[in-house]
Design a protein around this motif. Structure first.
Motif, PDB file in Angstrom:
ATOM      1  N   LYS A  89       0.816  -1.208   0.000  1.00 14.73           N
ATOM      2  CA  LYS A  89       0.000   0.000   0.000  1.00 14.73           C
ATOM      3  C   LYS A  89       0.852   1.260   0.000  1.00 14.73           C
ATOM      4  O   LYS A  89       0.458   2.295  -0.539  1.00 14.73           O
ATOM      5  N   ALA A  90       2.047   1.187   0.544  1.00 14.30           N
ATOM      6  CA  ALA A  90       2.913   2.365   0.609  1.00 14.30           C
ATOM      7  C   ALA A  90       3.312   2.846  -0.781  1.00 14.30           C
ATOM      8  O   ALA A  90       3.562   4.036  -0.982  1.00 14.30           O
ATOM      9  N   TYR A  91       3.359   1.952  -1.773  1.00 12.73           N
ATOM     10  CA  TYR A  91       3.747   2.345  -3.124  1.00 12.73           C
ATOM     11  C   TYR A  91       2.712   3.222  -3.799  1.00 12.73           C
ATOM     12  O   TYR A  91       3.009   3.887  -4.775  1.00 12.73           O
ATOM     13  N   ARG A  92       1.489   3.253  -3.299  1.00 12.24           N
ATOM     14  CA  ARG A  92       0.472   4.122  -3.885  1.00 12.24           C
ATOM     15  C   ARG A  92       0.786   5.588  -3.665  1.00 12.24           C
ATOM     16  O   ARG A  92       0.325   6.444  -4.397  1.00 12.24           O
ATOM     17  N   TYR A  93       1.568   5.879  -2.636  1.00 10.66           N
ATOM     18  CA  TYR A  93       1.854   7.261  -2.266  1.00 10.66           C
ATOM     19  C   TYR A  93       3.176   7.764  -2.820  1.00 10.66           C
ATOM     20  O   TYR A  93       3.516   8.919  -2.620  1.00 10.66           O
ATOM     21  N   PHE A  94       3.951   6.931  -3.518  1.00 13.01           N
ATOM     22  CA  PHE A  94       5.230   7.357  -4.071  1.00 13.01           C
ATOM     23  C   PHE A  94       4.976   8.103  -5.370  1.00 13.01           C
ATOM     24  O   PHE A  94       4.334   7.595  -6.273  1.00 13.01           O
ATOM     25  N   GLY A  95       5.494   9.302  -5.485  1.00 13.80           N
ATOM     26  CA  GLY A  95       5.311  10.106  -6.684  1.00 13.80           C
ATOM     27  C   GLY A  95       4.684  11.441  -6.341  1.00 13.80           C
ATOM     28  O   GLY A  95       4.566  11.825  -5.184  1.00 13.80           O
ATOM     29  N   TYR A 105      -1.641   8.509  -4.930  1.00 11.80           N
ATOM     30  CA  TYR A 105      -2.610   8.910  -3.932  1.00 11.80           C
ATOM     31  C   TYR A 105      -2.057  10.079  -3.129  1.00 11.80           C
ATOM     32  O   TYR A 105      -0.869  10.111  -2.823  1.00 11.80           O
ATOM     33  N   PRO A 106      -2.899  11.031  -2.735  1.00 12.37           N
ATOM     34  CA  PRO A 106      -2.422  12.114  -1.872  1.00 12.37           C
ATOM     35  C   PRO A 106      -2.193  11.605  -0.450  1.00 12.37           C
ATOM     36  O   PRO A 106      -2.809  10.634  -0.021  1.00 12.37           O
ATOM     37  N   ARG A 107      -1.299  12.261   0.262  1.00  6.69           N
ATOM     38  CA  ARG A 107      -0.968  11.826   1.616  1.00  6.69           C
ATOM     39  C   ARG A 107      -1.950  12.350   2.651  1.00  6.69           C
ATOM     40  O   ARG A 107      -1.765  12.140   3.835  1.00  6.69           O
ATOM     41  N   THR A 108      -2.970  13.043   2.220  1.00 10.79           N
ATOM     42  CA  THR A 108      -3.945  13.594   3.153  1.00 10.79           C
ATOM     43  C   THR A 108      -5.348  13.319   2.647  1.00 10.79           C
ATOM     44  O   THR A 108      -5.569  13.078   1.466  1.00 10.79           O
ATOM     45  N   THR A 109      -6.294  13.341   3.564  1.00 12.21           N
ATOM     46  CA  THR A 109      -7.689  13.183   3.175  1.00 12.21           C
ATOM     47  C   THR A 109      -8.418  14.518   3.173  1.00 12.21           C
ATOM     48  O   THR A 109      -9.537  14.613   2.710  1.00 12.21           O
ATOM     49  N   ASN A 110      -7.781  15.569   3.700  1.00 15.21           N
ATOM     50  CA  ASN A 110      -8.373  16.894   3.770  1.00 15.21           C
ATOM     51  C   ASN A 110      -8.021  17.657   2.501  1.00 15.21           C
ATOM     52  O   ASN A 110      -6.915  18.159   2.353  1.00 15.21           O
ATOM     53  N   ARG A 111      -8.945  17.722   1.569  1.00 11.53           N
ATOM     54  CA  ARG A 111      -8.671  18.394   0.296  1.00 11.53           C
ATOM     55  C   ARG A 111      -8.834  19.909   0.378  1.00 11.53           C
ATOM     56  O   ARG A 111      -8.303  20.638  -0.430  1.00 11.53           O
ATOM     57  N   ASN A 113      -7.992  22.308   2.801  1.00 12.53           N
ATOM     58  CA  ASN A 113      -6.926  23.176   3.275  1.00 12.53           C
ATOM     59  C   ASN A 113      -5.571  22.874   2.642  1.00 12.53           C
ATOM     60  O   ASN A 113      -4.765  23.758   2.460  1.00 12.53           O
ATOM     61  N   SER A 114      -5.312  21.609   2.311  1.00 14.71           N
ATOM     62  CA  SER A 114      -3.978  21.273   1.815  1.00 14.71           C
ATOM     63  C   SER A 114      -3.844  21.485   0.316  1.00 14.71           C
ATOM     64  O   SER A 114      -2.754  21.732  -0.177  1.00 14.71           O
ATOM     65  N   GLY A 115      -4.926  21.348  -0.421  1.00 15.50           N
ATOM     66  CA  GLY A 115      -4.867  21.535  -1.860  1.00 15.50           C
ATOM     67  C   GLY A 115      -4.319  20.340  -2.604  1.00 15.50           C
ATOM     68  O   GLY A 115      -4.184  20.371  -3.820  1.00 15.50           O
ATOM     69  N   GLU A 116      -4.013  19.270  -1.921  1.00 18.02           N
ATOM     70  CA  GLU A 116      -3.459  18.095  -2.569  1.00 18.02           C
ATOM     71  C   GLU A 116      -4.602  17.189  -3.009  1.00 18.02           C
ATOM     72  O   GLU A 116      -5.424  16.775  -2.204  1.00 18.02           O
ATOM     73  N   LYS A 117      -4.671  16.890  -4.286  1.00 17.52           N
ATOM     74  CA  LYS A 117      -5.764  16.097  -4.827  1.00 17.52           C
ATOM     75  C   LYS A 117      -5.215  14.979  -5.691  1.00 17.52           C
ATOM     76  O   LYS A 117      -4.110  15.069  -6.219  1.00 17.52           O
ATOM     77  N   ARG A 118      -6.007  13.952  -5.836  1.00 16.94           N
ATOM     78  CA  ARG A 118      -5.685  12.884  -6.784  1.00 16.94           C
ATOM     79  C   ARG A 118      -6.546  13.128  -8.005  1.00 16.94           C
ATOM     80  O   ARG A 118      -7.758  12.956  -7.991  1.00 16.94           O
ATOM     81  N   ILE A 119      -5.920  13.551  -9.078  1.00 16.76           N
ATOM     82  CA  ILE A 119      -6.637  13.910 -10.292  1.00 16.76           C
ATOM     83  C   ILE A 119      -6.370  12.822 -11.326  1.00 16.76           C
ATOM     84  O   ILE A 119      -5.225  12.512 -11.635  1.00 16.76           O
ATOM     85  N   ASN A 120      -7.425  12.252 -11.849  1.00 17.95           N
ATOM     86  CA  ASN A 120      -7.275  11.243 -12.891  1.00 17.95           C
ATOM     87  C   ASN A 120      -7.651  11.858 -14.229  1.00 17.95           C
ATOM     88  O   ASN A 120      -8.825  12.011 -14.550  1.00 17.95           O
ATOM     89  N   PHE A 121      -6.650  12.235 -14.981  1.00 19.16           N
ATOM     90  CA  PHE A 121      -6.887  12.733 -16.314  1.00 19.16           C
ATOM     91  C   PHE A 121      -6.898  11.547 -17.271  1.00 19.16           C
ATOM     92  O   PHE A 121      -6.187  10.574 -17.048  1.00 19.16           O
TER      93      PHE A 121
END
Length: 128
Positions: A89-95, A105-111, A113-121
């Motif tokens: 599961k840790a490999y999902r967060y590399f990159g 995957y983003p390292r946070t679930t709070n979209r 305030n952090s601005g980190e999103k998982r965007i699937n283009f």
């Protein structure tokens, strides 16, 4: 070896190497999708109870790594099989999480305030 370097392997993946001595540096697990197996000779660190039962039911044998030279003294007809290292599961967060075409995957679930999103283009865009 570190836990990262001794991944588990399912019995279904070992069935394609029937007739050879299969060496696994890790744990051998049962595969629920497989109902029959060829006769297998497996040498591994450990094996689950169900994997041992299924291999022995179909005439195979499972040994530990210290018995490798008893099974094959000249190491001919030996195949080394390893599991997928990127399955953790840790490999999902590399990159980079926000990059275009990144499946990280983003390292946070709070979209908010952090601005980190998982965007699937989409990989390829259709031109109309």
């Amino acid at each position: 070896m570190s836990r990262n370097n001794r991944q588990p392997v399912k019995v279904a993946r070992l069935a394609e190497h029937a007739g050879k001595v299969i060496v696994v540096v890790g744990k051998v697990l049962d595969s629920e999708r497989v109902f029959t197996l060829p006769k297998l000779t497996i040498v591994a660190l450990t094996a689950s109870r169900e994997a041992r039962r299924k291999v022995k039911k179909f005439g195979g044998e499972i040994y530990t790594l210290d018995k490798l030279f008893k099974v094959s003294s000249d190491l001919k007809n030996v195949v080394l099989v390893c599991g997928d290292r990127t399955k953790r599961k840790a490999y999902r967060y590399f990159g980079a999480a926000g990059e275009k075409n990144s499946l990280t995957y983003p390292r946070t679930t709070n979209r908010k305030n952090s601005g980190e999103k998982r965007i699937n283009f989409p990989k390829k865009r259709l031109i109309n």
